[in-house]
Design a protein around this motif. Structure first.
Motif, short mmCIF file in Angstrom:
data_model
loop_
_atom_site.label_atom_id
_atom_site.label_comp_id
_atom_site.label_asym_id
_atom_site.label_seq_id
_atom_site.Cartn_x
_atom_site.Cartn_y
_atom_site.Cartn_z
N PHE A 180 4.75 12.98 5.14
CA PHE A 180 6.11 12.89 5.68
C PHE A 180 7.12 12.74 4.56
O PHE A 180 8.25 13.23 4.65
CB PHE A 180 6.21 11.69 6.62
N LEU A 181 6.75 12.06 3.49
CA LEU A 181 7.69 11.87 2.39
C LEU A 181 7.68 13.05 1.43
O LEU A 181 8.24 12.99 0.35
CB LEU A 181 7.34 10.57 1.65
N ARG A 216 -3.66 -1.48 9.83
CA ARG A 216 -3.08 -1.93 8.58
C ARG A 216 -4.07 -2.90 7.99
O ARG A 216 -4.94 -3.39 8.67
CB ARG A 216 -1.75 -2.62 8.84
N GLU A 230 14.06 7.20 5.84
CA GLU A 230 14.09 8.65 5.63
C GLU A 230 14.53 9.34 6.92
O GLU A 230 15.35 10.25 6.90
CB GLU A 230 12.70 9.14 5.18
N VAL A 231 14.00 8.90 8.06
CA VAL A 231 14.36 9.52 9.33
C VAL A 231 15.84 9.34 9.62
O VAL A 231 16.54 10.28 10.00
CB VAL A 231 13.53 8.93 10.49
N TYR A 240 2.06 9.37 6.35
CA TYR A 240 3.13 8.81 5.53
C TYR A 240 3.37 9.68 4.30
O TYR A 240 4.50 10.05 3.99
CB TYR A 240 2.76 7.40 5.05
N VAL A 279 13.82 4.73 -3.08
CA VAL A 279 12.54 5.14 -3.65
C VAL A 279 12.35 6.65 -3.50
O VAL A 279 11.97 7.35 -4.45
CB VAL A 279 11.37 4.39 -2.96
N ILE A 280 12.65 7.15 -2.30
CA ILE A 280 12.46 8.58 -2.06
C ILE A 280 13.36 9.41 -2.97
O ILE A 280 12.94 10.40 -3.56
CB ILE A 280 12.73 8.89 -0.58
N LEU A 287 11.36 17.10 11.15
CA LEU A 287 12.59 16.45 10.66
C LEU A 287 13.38 17.40 9.77
O LEU A 287 14.56 17.64 10.00
CB LEU A 287 12.25 15.18 9.88
N THR A 293 4.88 5.48 12.31
CA THR A 293 6.21 4.91 12.44
C THR A 293 7.30 5.97 12.38
O THR A 293 8.28 5.91 13.13
CB THR A 293 6.44 3.89 11.32
N GLN A 294 7.12 6.94 11.48
CA GLN A 294 8.18 7.94 11.33
C GLN A 294 8.30 8.77 12.60
O GLN A 294 9.39 9.20 12.98
CB GLN A 294 7.92 8.83 10.12
N ILE A 322 10.43 2.30 4.78
CA ILE A 322 10.62 3.46 3.91
C ILE A 322 10.72 4.75 4.72
O ILE A 322 11.67 5.52 4.58
CB ILE A 322 9.47 3.57 2.88
N VAL A 323 9.75 4.96 5.62
CA VAL A 323 9.79 6.22 6.37
C VAL A 323 10.92 6.22 7.39
O VAL A 323 11.52 7.26 7.66
CB VAL A 323 8.44 6.52 7.05
N ASP A 325 0.80 -1.22 0.00
CA ASP A 325 0.00 0.00 0.00
C ASP A 325 0.84 1.28 0.00
O ASP A 325 0.59 2.18 -0.79
CB ASP A 325 -1.00 0.00 1.15
N VAL A 326 1.83 1.33 0.87
CA VAL A 326 2.56 2.59 0.97
C VAL A 326 3.38 2.90 -0.29
O VAL A 326 3.31 4.02 -0.81
CB VAL A 326 3.41 2.63 2.25
N PRO A 327 4.12 1.92 -0.83
CA PRO A 327 4.79 2.22 -2.09
C PRO A 327 3.82 2.67 -3.18
O PRO A 327 4.11 3.61 -3.92
CB PRO A 327 5.45 0.89 -2.47
N TYR A 329 3.64 -4.25 5.35
CA TYR A 329 3.68 -3.15 6.30
C TYR A 329 5.11 -2.88 6.76
O TYR A 329 5.52 -1.72 6.90
CB TYR A 329 2.81 -3.44 7.53
N ALA A 350 6.70 -0.74 4.34
CA ALA A 350 6.21 0.63 4.42
C ALA A 350 6.90 1.36 5.56
O ALA A 350 7.35 2.49 5.41
CB ALA A 350 4.71 0.62 4.63
N GLY A 351 6.97 0.68 6.71
CA GLY A 351 7.64 1.28 7.85
C GLY A 351 9.09 1.55 7.52
O GLY A 351 9.64 2.60 7.87
#
Lengths: 325, 324
Positions: free
Chosen positions: A242-243, A316, B270-271, A239, B281-282, A261, B146-147, B266-267, A149-151, B260, B263-264
């Motif tokens: 944040f990105l 989720r 980034e942190v 999410y 990806v970012i 951040l 998560t982030q 990924i963020v 989902d997130v990607p 999931y 997904a976690g």
């Protein structure tokens, strides 16, 4: 909340446990009372939600400063004028939080309403019509369940652009699947109820059967599910924001977390810029989970058996059970 | 063998899903008004450059031609070439994936240990203050973005206890002298620890809740009563009779939550500026590096499909009650 809008229970309520899940067996007014008085969890959740919704709606009236105006030095610590200090642009944090509630809740509610519409329609059609329609629709649902989902959200937001509407659509398009599966299962059992068969024998058409008999039976569950989806949607929004893929002109809690951040709050020792947005998100998500879950409990006594089961913490997406159709 | 046709059916379904994912990936990156090049909002590109880019990507051909070319090159394992450094996408993604994997494994171990411990204690002492505390904690951690957990970990742990907050390797390492293998490993672990811990904390809540409910169900079974009647110690009943059976949903859930976890990751990457797949990806999004983005998305989808498949098979293998 929308609890008041629950339709009257259909005549299908049997003894709980004797047949597969007639929803809304108890009278809805009883459900409401049970929710508010009997269930401390739900009462707490509803109170928190109400508080945040009020804050969000009244943001222009109650926010102490302008959400865009610099009112002091960068990362000024909390003081009597600014209870939660200032952020990396010298903007009052409390004001930002209140305005952030607006966007976050808007995205949450709008996306889950849309997800409810898609999921409800697919679920009802699939469960009611059965046969080939059911197979095709459920296959599609299955594919949506395995896409990470997130990607997908990231890619979609990156490609389609960063407006608020796009984000709402993206979230809804990803999270309708659990609703569809749940509703389908309910519709399948409602369809086999004697009174539905009787109505059909009396000559009621499909549309009438769905609107008059199936819909009232599944609506309460649909509402409960939507409340749970609000949590998921708000989570997803943080999410995306944040990105850096959120609408850059909108203040949301996700954006505030991102700001802490990118603005270097961590190295400025500015806890007041880091902690509060996350606390707000957590509180709202907890509140939605509790309200939604208590509603489901109240509506479907059968669910109480497997207390805290997988399927009811749908922050989720629920896993696909092996051997599921 | 039991359920050979089940395995075949599941494999078929998984392969079909892969095909749909591949097609969706194709459509997703082209289902935008204009071509993918304009969609990537390359403002400073000249017209000639865009035309060349479209030529290179084959975007000036018909949809069907593009699709067959895309399928053909995928079949050869070719994910395309990156815009930014003109290496192949796979070359670009290999190292980030290798960086992310250990983090995922450590995070999973942390979350499972924490989740099982919390869930078992909760179920064992159900209705007590410990249970309530545990359940609230699990729910709260479950509800935290998560982030944000990552930021809190950086702020309250990393900075206070001198952990590195960015990257995967100490930049001063190896400047003065060739570092020993041990130093390199220790350095890597120090960089891994906090991202993995963050991800573990973000995951544990869900596991704890599931272990708790599953344990409650199991502890209500007749054979647990029998064990109690036989005079077994509480500890033995809970761990040997209860947990073994209660682990079933968890085992499959671990495989299923892979999506999931990613997904976690990924963020969190980034942190912590951790150079894994998420950061790749970012960066690909920031640089509008469309082939890398597409490749990464495809690989992530494959991974999730694969783990779903594994979960299906595991569930079938572990629970004899599941019928094909």
């Amino acid at each position: 909340m929308t609890i008041e809008a629950l339709p009257p229970a259909g005549p299908g309520g049997g003894l709980p446990g004797t047949d597969p899940a007639p929803v809304a067996a108890s009278a809805p007014r009883g459900v409401l009372r049970q929710l508010v008085l009997g269930d401390r969890q739900a009462a707490f959740g509803a109170l928190v939600l109400l508080l945040f919704v009020t804050l969000a709606l009244a943001a222009p009236l109650i926010s102490p400063y302008s959400p865009r105006g610099k009112v002091g030095p960068v990362y000024a610590p909390p003081s009597s004028e600014h209870f939660l200090g200032l952020d990396d642009g010298g903007i009052d944090m409390l004001t930002l939080l209140i305005w952030g509630a607006r966007v976050s809740l808007l995205v949450g509610f709008a996306a889950s309403l849309m997800a409810m519409l898609i999921g409800g329609t697919v679920g009802i059609l699939s469960g009611y019509l059965g046969g080939r329609t059911d197979t095709v629709l459920m296959r599609i649902t299955d594919y949506f369940l395995v896409i990470p989902d997130v990607p997908l959200m990231i890619v979609a937001a990156a490609i389609w652009g960063q407006s608020l509407l796009n984000i709402v659509i993206i979230i809804a398009v990803i999270y309708w699947t659990s609703t569809a599966r749940l509703i389908r299962a309910q519709v399948k059992s409602v369809r086999e109820q004697v009174y539905v068969k009787r109505a059909r024998a009396l000559g009621a058409g499909n549309v009438r059967l769905i609107v008059k008999h199936v819909l009232p039976q599944v609506t309460p569950l649909l509402v409960a599910n939507t409340v749970l989806t609000v949590a998921t949607a708000i989570f997803a929004e943080t999410y995306i924001a944040f990105l850096g893929l959120g609408d850059p002109s909108q203040i949301s809690w996700g954006k505030l977390i991102q700001n802490s951040l990118t603005g270097g709050a961590i190295f400025s020792d500015a806890w007041w810029a880091i902690v509060p947005p996350g606390v707000c998100v957590t509180l709202v998500i907890l509140a939605c989970t509790m309200v939604g879950q208590s509603m489901e409990d109240a509506l479907n006594p059968r669910l109480k058996v497997g207390h805290l089961s997988v399927h009811r913490f749908r922050l989720r997406r629920p896993p696909v059970k092996a051997g599921a159709e | 063998m039991r359920g050979a046709d089940y395995v075949i059916r599941r494999t078929g379904a998984a392969l079909l899903t892969v095909f749909v994912a591949v097609t969706l990936n194709f459509v997703l990156f082209r289902a935008v008004p204009g071509s993918a090049v304009t969609a990537l909002r390359c403002f400073h590109c000249t017209k000639q450059f865009k035309a060349a880019l479209e030529q290179e990507l084959g975007l000036n051909q018909s949809m069907w031609q593009q699709y067959t070319i895309y399928l053909g090159s995928l079949a050869e394992g070719d994910l395309g070439t990156s815009f930014t450094d003109h290496r192949s996408v796979w070359q670009n993604l290999k190292e980030p994936i290798m960086n992310t994997l250990p983090m995922l494994v450590i995070a999973t171990v942390i979350s499972v240990v924490m989740g099982v411990a919390a869930g078992v204690v909760s179920a064992w002492r159900r209705g007590t203050r410990i249970d309530r505390l545990n359940t609230w904690a699990a729910l709260s951690f479950y509800a935290m973005p998560t982030q944000w957990i990552g930021l809190m970990v950086v702020f309250y742990i990393a900075l206070r206890f001198g952990f590195p907050v960015a990257g995967i390797r100490d930049p001063t390492l190896g400047i003065l002298e060739e570092p020993s293998t041990w130093t390199v490993i220790a350095d890597r672990l120090r960089h891994l620890a906090l991202p993995a811990l963050t991800l573990g904390i973000g995951l544990y809540g869900e596991y704890a809740l599931i272990v708790r409910s599953s344990m409650l169900e199991t502890l209500g079974e007749d054979y647990v009563l029998t064990a109690r009647a036989k005079g077994l110690k509480n500890f033995n009943i809970v761990w040997r009779h209860g947990l073994r059976n209660a682990m079933l949903p968890l085992v499959t859930l671990i495989a299923l939550s892979f999506g999931y976890i990613l997904a976690g990751a990924i963020v969190i990457e980034e942190v912590f500026s951790y150079p894994g797949i998420g950061l790749a990806v970012i960066n690909a999004i920031d640089q509008r590096d469309y082939p890398v983005l597409q490749g990464a998305f495809l690989l992530l989808t494959f991974a999730v499909i694969f783990f779903n498949f594994v979960a299906d098979l595991l569930y079938f293998k572990l629970d004899p009650r599941v019928t094909a």
